[in-house]
Design a protein around this motif. Structure first.
Motif, PDB file in Angstrom:
ATOM      1  N   ARG A 678     -15.141  16.116 -21.919  1.00 25.35           N
ATOM      2  CA  ARG A 678     -14.478  17.284 -21.714  1.00 25.35           C
ATOM      3  C   ARG A 678     -14.106  17.475 -20.505  1.00 25.35           C
ATOM      4  O   ARG A 678     -12.901  17.930 -19.973  1.00 25.35           O
ATOM      5  N   ARG A 679     -15.011  17.661 -19.494  1.00 28.84           N
ATOM      6  CA  ARG A 679     -14.910  17.855 -17.922  1.00 28.84           C
ATOM      7  C   ARG A 679     -13.958  16.917 -17.379  1.00 28.84           C
ATOM      8  O   ARG A 679     -13.226  17.323 -16.651  1.00 28.84           O
ATOM      9  N   VAL A 680     -14.099  15.636 -17.871  1.00 31.25           N
ATOM     10  CA  VAL A 680     -12.991  14.580 -17.173  1.00 31.25           C
ATOM     11  C   VAL A 680     -11.731  14.717 -17.727  1.00 31.25           C
ATOM     12  O   VAL A 680     -10.862  14.823 -16.986  1.00 31.25           O
ATOM     13  N   LEU A 681     -11.509  14.883 -19.064  1.00 28.55           N
ATOM     14  CA  LEU A 681     -10.284  15.392 -19.546  1.00 28.55           C
ATOM     15  C   LEU A 681      -9.539  16.371 -18.699  1.00 28.55           C
ATOM     16  O   LEU A 681      -8.432  16.682 -18.575  1.00 28.55           O
ATOM     17  N   VAL A 682     -10.220  17.612 -18.595  1.00 25.94           N
ATOM     18  CA  VAL A 682      -9.725  18.835 -18.009  1.00 25.94           C
ATOM     19  C   VAL A 682      -9.600  18.471 -16.547  1.00 25.94           C
ATOM     20  O   VAL A 682      -8.396  18.963 -15.907  1.00 25.94           O
ATOM     21  N   LEU A 687      -5.038  17.461 -12.602  1.00 25.08           N
ATOM     22  CA  LEU A 687      -4.333  16.512 -11.644  1.00 25.08           C
ATOM     23  C   LEU A 687      -2.813  16.063 -12.124  1.00 25.08           C
ATOM     24  O   LEU A 687      -2.151  15.879 -10.959  1.00 25.08           O
ATOM     25  N   CYS A 688      -2.688  16.249 -13.419  1.00 22.10           N
ATOM     26  CA  CYS A 688      -1.272  16.005 -13.761  1.00 22.10           C
ATOM     27  C   CYS A 688      -0.321  17.027 -13.656  1.00 22.10           C
ATOM     28  O   CYS A 688       0.669  17.001 -13.415  1.00 22.10           O
ATOM     29  N   LEU A 689      -0.955  18.404 -13.755  1.00 18.95           N
ATOM     30  CA  LEU A 689      -0.278  19.889 -13.658  1.00 18.95           C
ATOM     31  C   LEU A 689       0.253  19.983 -12.229  1.00 18.95           C
ATOM     32  O   LEU A 689      -0.537  19.777 -11.241  1.00 18.95           O
ATOM     33  N   GLN A 690       1.521  20.345 -11.927  1.00 17.91           N
ATOM     34  CA  GLN A 690       1.885  20.868 -10.573  1.00 17.91           C
ATOM     35  C   GLN A 690       1.375  21.964 -10.032  1.00 17.91           C
ATOM     36  O   GLN A 690       1.116  22.146  -8.771  1.00 17.91           O
ATOM     37  N   ASP A 691       1.170  23.016 -10.911  1.00 18.94           N
ATOM     38  CA  ASP A 691       0.763  24.384 -10.546  1.00 18.94           C
ATOM     39  C   ASP A 691      -0.868  24.333 -10.731  1.00 18.94           C
ATOM     40  O   ASP A 691      -1.399  23.755 -11.648  1.00 18.94           O
ATOM     41  N   SER A 692      -1.128  25.339 -10.228  1.00 15.25           N
ATOM     42  CA  SER A 692      -2.682  25.715 -10.516  1.00 15.25           C
ATOM     43  C   SER A 692      -2.917  26.428 -11.960  1.00 15.25           C
ATOM     44  O   SER A 692      -3.182  27.594 -12.049  1.00 15.25           O
ATOM     45  N   VAL A 693      -2.869  25.584 -12.844  1.00 19.91           N
ATOM     46  CA  VAL A 693      -2.929  26.332 -14.268  1.00 19.91           C
ATOM     47  C   VAL A 693      -4.436  26.352 -14.642  1.00 19.91           C
ATOM     48  O   VAL A 693      -4.965  25.594 -14.565  1.00 19.91           O
ATOM     49  N   ARG A 694      -4.772  27.587 -14.966  1.00 15.49           N
ATOM     50  CA  ARG A 694      -6.176  27.674 -15.658  1.00 15.49           C
ATOM     51  C   ARG A 694      -6.135  27.102 -16.918  1.00 15.49           C
ATOM     52  O   ARG A 694      -5.451  27.281 -17.833  1.00 15.49           O
ATOM     53  N   ILE A 695      -7.277  26.115 -17.371  1.00 12.17           N
ATOM     54  CA  ILE A 695      -7.585  25.427 -18.426  1.00 12.17           C
ATOM     55  C   ILE A 695      -8.496  26.199 -19.447  1.00 12.17           C
ATOM     56  O   ILE A 695      -9.379  26.321 -18.706  1.00 12.17           O
ATOM     57  N   PRO A 696      -8.469  26.632 -20.331  1.00 13.93           N
ATOM     58  CA  PRO A 696      -9.419  27.393 -21.028  1.00 13.93           C
ATOM     59  C   PRO A 696     -10.577  26.748 -21.263  1.00 13.93           C
ATOM     60  O   PRO A 696     -10.420  25.396 -21.733  1.00 13.93           O
ATOM     61  N   SER A 697     -11.739  27.268 -21.480  1.00 11.32           N
ATOM     62  CA  SER A 697     -12.918  26.365 -21.830  1.00 11.32           C
ATOM     63  C   SER A 697     -12.990  26.474 -23.373  1.00 11.32           C
ATOM     64  O   SER A 697     -12.306  27.122 -24.150  1.00 11.32           O
ATOM     65  N   PRO A 698     -14.108  25.601 -23.850  1.00 12.51           N
ATOM     66  CA  PRO A 698     -14.115  25.580 -25.271  1.00 12.51           C
ATOM     67  C   PRO A 698     -14.626  26.975 -25.992  1.00 12.51           C
ATOM     68  O   PRO A 698     -14.470  26.804 -27.289  1.00 12.51           O
ATOM     69  N   MET A 699     -15.044  27.439 -25.398  1.00  9.36           N
ATOM     70  CA  MET A 699     -15.540  28.616 -25.887  1.00  9.36           C
ATOM     71  C   MET A 699     -14.557  29.911 -26.023  1.00  9.36           C
ATOM     72  O   MET A 699     -14.764  30.871 -26.818  1.00  9.36           O
ATOM     73  N   GLU A 700     -13.316  29.760 -25.479  1.00 13.25           N
ATOM     74  CA  GLU A 700     -12.420  30.749 -25.450  1.00 13.25           C
ATOM     75  C   GLU A 700     -11.358  30.460 -26.566  1.00 13.25           C
ATOM     76  O   GLU A 700     -11.192  29.227 -26.866  1.00 13.25           O
ATOM     77  N   ASP A 701     -10.908  31.511 -27.332  1.00 14.53           N
ATOM     78  CA  ASP A 701     -10.015  31.208 -28.212  1.00 14.53           C
ATOM     79  C   ASP A 701      -8.562  31.567 -27.706  1.00 14.53           C
ATOM     80  O   ASP A 701      -8.044  32.607 -27.772  1.00 14.53           O
ATOM     81  N   ASP A 702      -8.086  30.616 -26.787  1.00 12.16           N
ATOM     82  CA  ASP A 702      -6.487  30.773 -26.352  1.00 12.16           C
ATOM     83  C   ASP A 702      -5.652  30.088 -26.968  1.00 12.16           C
ATOM     84  O   ASP A 702      -5.211  28.884 -26.339  1.00 12.16           O
ATOM     85  N   ASP A 703      -5.127  30.479 -28.030  1.00 14.56           N
ATOM     86  CA  ASP A 703      -4.077  29.592 -28.551  1.00 14.56           C
ATOM     87  C   ASP A 703      -2.724  29.683 -27.732  1.00 14.56           C
ATOM     88  O   ASP A 703      -1.824  28.685 -27.928  1.00 14.56           O
TER      89      ASP A 703
END
Length: 745
Positions: A678-682, A687-703
């Motif tokens: 998961r760390r590698v995928l994140v 690297l793919c996103l242009q902006d500094s977008v926060r990606i939720p952790s697996p413990m977060e319920d961020d639908d």
């Protein structure tokens, strides 16, 4: 209308204006007499009259051979026969002139199929080619300025580091692009500039090479600008390679050999304005002397008295005309020092449409239209992607759920370029679950010792025939992972690693080791049979519980195109009556054939692109190292080849091409259930996103974050959107199921 295939390329290799004039006067005589075969005497009269009329009216005209006459007005009719005979031989694929006969005509098999409109169009085609031939060559750049820029900047540049220097980029890329834009230097030629590797060269050069003769200035014959060491002179030369002769014969013997070859070639060439003396001075001691030995003919320019641009273009046109004359005289036989130059049995290959770099987009557009008019829809970039993947490496995998058109795409793409099951250039091989070794594909020996070829060997045998080497052959391995691919296909994968140039073609090591063949007939037929350059292997795969996964050995050697995004509302469209039906257009094999086997082959011309691409791969590789999924040189080279072809043909942006390569060469290597995956995928997603977008952790319920990537929604801006979408799918699958893979969607 479109000319029949047998007529489309008859003027590709011009030998002055004679071919076009012969076709014009032949059609005029046929129309006059209404006969297929007409009097050769009448043809000679018309042929001579054409040139005499242009000469009398002070129009541009080729001079007659100097050994015959100085003016067309002084040339007797009986001397025209020699000139016409050479053109009849050059056009022997379409003309009929029986030995000893006094008639000339088009071959019966073609003439019977043509109507008057074909002859009218052929006449206009010849006339248009003549108009183009006699028109002054035009350019959208200044060759004079290019040459002077190099000469005025080079001495100062040599005092600075070579790597990344603007002048190096100018010589390696900008000026070759300028030269390639000239109408008489088309995609049949490789244009290359060099200022040295590692250190600045004493004598920089710009070369135009015909790849079937040579693709390096170390061997064969080519056209080159050679700059003197003091940058006060430049020579436009018809030259021949030094390096290969030196390595095989030694200095003294190779010098004698090259001197003799120079005399032979000079004797073959028609008279023109190029100087044929040995008086060439590059002011660099031994290397300058070597170039003097190897130079066949030249134009000499002084920096302080450089001619105008029109004269320089005209001179280059004349040099290329001499080069094409030499090429035709060699029957496209590769020039090497250890073989006798003989007529190549492959010179009689079938005519097919030649493709220039600038015509690739139009050809792909024709392929897309061909497929669409047969009721199938594929996104535009999928066709481009499929083409670039085949061009980069002749093994491609199409993956996705059943019924998405993978096999149909292969079949229709092949049909669009003239390869069908009926003509034997398309072969569907269904893979069986019980395949456990290569014999099901390659073949086996029966109890009597006779070799029984498998389906793959049968296609390779047919494609290797001299008359077929210019035709593409497509092999579709349908459902290739119903059996373990490594068990039955590993030998083929290993063979693809042995690709090398042999003469004018790319081949591999033999498919069947000669030592395993017992019968003389089998040894003769299959003993030296490698996989030729015109065979393309495409596998279709469905990833479900009935199939086997792929190993990295397979994935490293293929581009994997995914078919999982389905729009069921893409319905067939009715063709309007006024819409022109798109027909298949057979293409010349070079449309698909790889132009580079090693990265060094492309480095001089695409050094910056290769460097940028490699730097991006290094960033990706650093991320992959955490789970030991990083890639090696094979994948680096394959990705670089893909983006190079994309830039050459102008199909996608550089970022779009690299995006697809991450999808097709990198992500398949990632699978597992560990937190490290998961760390590698994140990290890759960031690297793919242009902006500094926060990606939720697996413990977060961020639908909300993940819902942005659903169909119809607007995801965050991404530099590599295709890869970003796939990474999100893989991350969500890992969070929900505890395991992820590229193949699970």
């Amino acid at each position: 209308m479109t000319l029949p295939i047998e007529l489309q390329n008859i003027f590709i290799h011009k030998q002055k204006s004679y071919k076009m004039v012969l076709i014009l006067v032949l059609i005029e005589e046929i129309k006059s007499t209404r006969l297929r075969e007409v009097s050769l005497t009448k043809i000679k009269e018309r042929f001579l009259a054409y040139f005499q009329e242009r000469e009398a009216n002070n129009l541009p005209v080729d001079a007659p051979p100097s050994r015959m006459a100085f003016r067309w007005a002084d040339l007797p009719l009986n001397r025209v026969q020699y000139m016409i005979d050479s053109q009849i031989e050059a056009l022997s694929s379409i003309l009929d002139h029986p030995n000893g006969s006094y008639t000339l005509g088009f071959k019966q098999e073609y003439y019977d199929r043509w109507d008057q409109s074909v002859l009218d169009e052929l006449y206009q085609y010849a006339q248009d080619e003549l108009d183009t031939y006699y028109a002054p060559p035009q350019s959208d750049f200044s060759l004079r300025e290019d040459l002077l820029n190099i000469m005025s900047s080079y001495t100062q540049a040599k005092a600075q580091p070579l790597t990344g220097h603007p002048l190096a980029e100018y010589v390696r890329k900008t000026v070759p692009e300028h030269l390639k834009s000239l109408p008489f230097i088309h995609n049949h030629f490789k244009v290359q500039g060099s200022v040295g590797r590692g250190n600045w060269a004493t004598i920089p050069w710009l070369a135009v090479m015909y790849p079937q003769i040579t693709d390096t200035i170390q061997r064969g014959v080519y056209v080159a600008y050679l700059f003197s060491a003091d940058m006060q002179h430049v020579y436009l030369t018809l030259n021949q390679g030094l390096g290969e002769a030196r390595s095989h014969l030694g200095r003294a013997e190779s010098t004698t050999f090259l001197q003799e070859r120079t005399k032979e070639i000079r004797a073959q060439l028609p008279e023109n304005r190029m100087n044929r003396s040995d008086d060439i001075e590059l002011n660099d001691g031994r290397l300058g002397d070597d170039y003097q030995t190897s130079t066949i003919a030249y134009f000499h320019y002084e920096r302080e008295h450089m001619p105008d641009n029109e004269q320089l273009i005209t001179d280059l046109w004349d040099a290329m005309d001499s080069y094409m004359f030499y090429i035709e005289s060699q029957a496209i036989t590769p020039n090497t020092v250890w073989t006798t130059v003989v007529h190549d049995e492959e010179s009689d290959e079938d005519f097919s449409t030649q493709i220039r770099d600038r015509d690739v987009q139009e050809t792909l557009s024709n392929i897309r239209e061909y497929i669409a008019q047969r009721g199938f829809y594929f996104p535009a970039h999928l066709i481009d992607n499929f083409y670039l993947s085949l061009k980069a490496r002749p093994f491609v995998i199409l993956a996705g759920i059943s019924g998405t058109g993978k096999t149909r795409l292969i079949r229709l793409f092949a049909e669009a370029v003239g390869a069908t099951a009926l003509n034997g250039q398309f072969r569907l091989i269904p893979v069986r679950p019980d395949w456990s070794d290569p014999t099901d594909l390659i073949g086996y020996k029966d109890l009597s010792g006779t070799f029984k070829p498998g389906p793959l060997t049968s296609v390779i045998t047919e494609a290797s025939q001299p008359e077929n080497r210019n035709k593409p052959y497509f092999i579709c391995l349908d459902e290739m992972n119903l059996a373990r691919v490594e068990h039955y296909f590993s030998d083929i994968l290993s063979l693809l690693e042995t690709q090398s140039w042999q003469g004018r073609h790319i081949v591999t090591d033999p498919v069947i080791p000669a030592a395993t063949l017992e019968l003389e007939s089998d040894l003769e037929r299959y003993g030296n049979l490698g996989i030729p350059e015109n065979v393309y292997l495409i596998g279709t795969v469905n990833m479900d519980e009935t199939t086997y996964p792929f190993s990295k050995k397979v994935l490293d050697r293929a581009n994997t195109l995914e078919f999982n995004s389905i729009d069921l509302m893409q319905l067939p469209k009715l063709r309007e009556e006024s819409q022109q039906v798109v027909e298949a257009v057979p293409v010349e094999q070079s449309f698909l054939r790889a132009d580079y086997l090693q990265l060094i082959d492309a480095y001089d011309h695409y050094a910056d692109l290769i460097t940028r691409t490699t730097e991006r791969l290094v960033t990706v590789n650093e991320i992959l190292e955490d789970i030991h999924a990083h890639v090696g040189f094979r994948i680096r080279d394959a990705v670089c080849f893909y983006v190079i072809y994309n830039e050459r043909f102008g199909l996608m942006s550089e970022a779009e091409a690299f995006d697809l390569q991450i999808m097709q060469k990198i992500l398949q290597r990632i699978q597992g259930s560990q937190s490290g995956v998961r760390r590698v995928l994140v990290k890759l997603l960031r690297l793919c996103l242009q902006d500094s977008v926060r990606i939720p952790s697996p413990m977060e319920d961020d639908d909300v974050f993940w819902a942005q990537w659903d169909r119809g929604n607007t995801p965050p801006q991404a530099t590599y959107p295709q890869t970003a979408h796939k990474l999100v799918d893989m991350i969500v699958r890992l969070d929900e199921d505890g395991f992820t893979s590229y193949w699970i969607s």
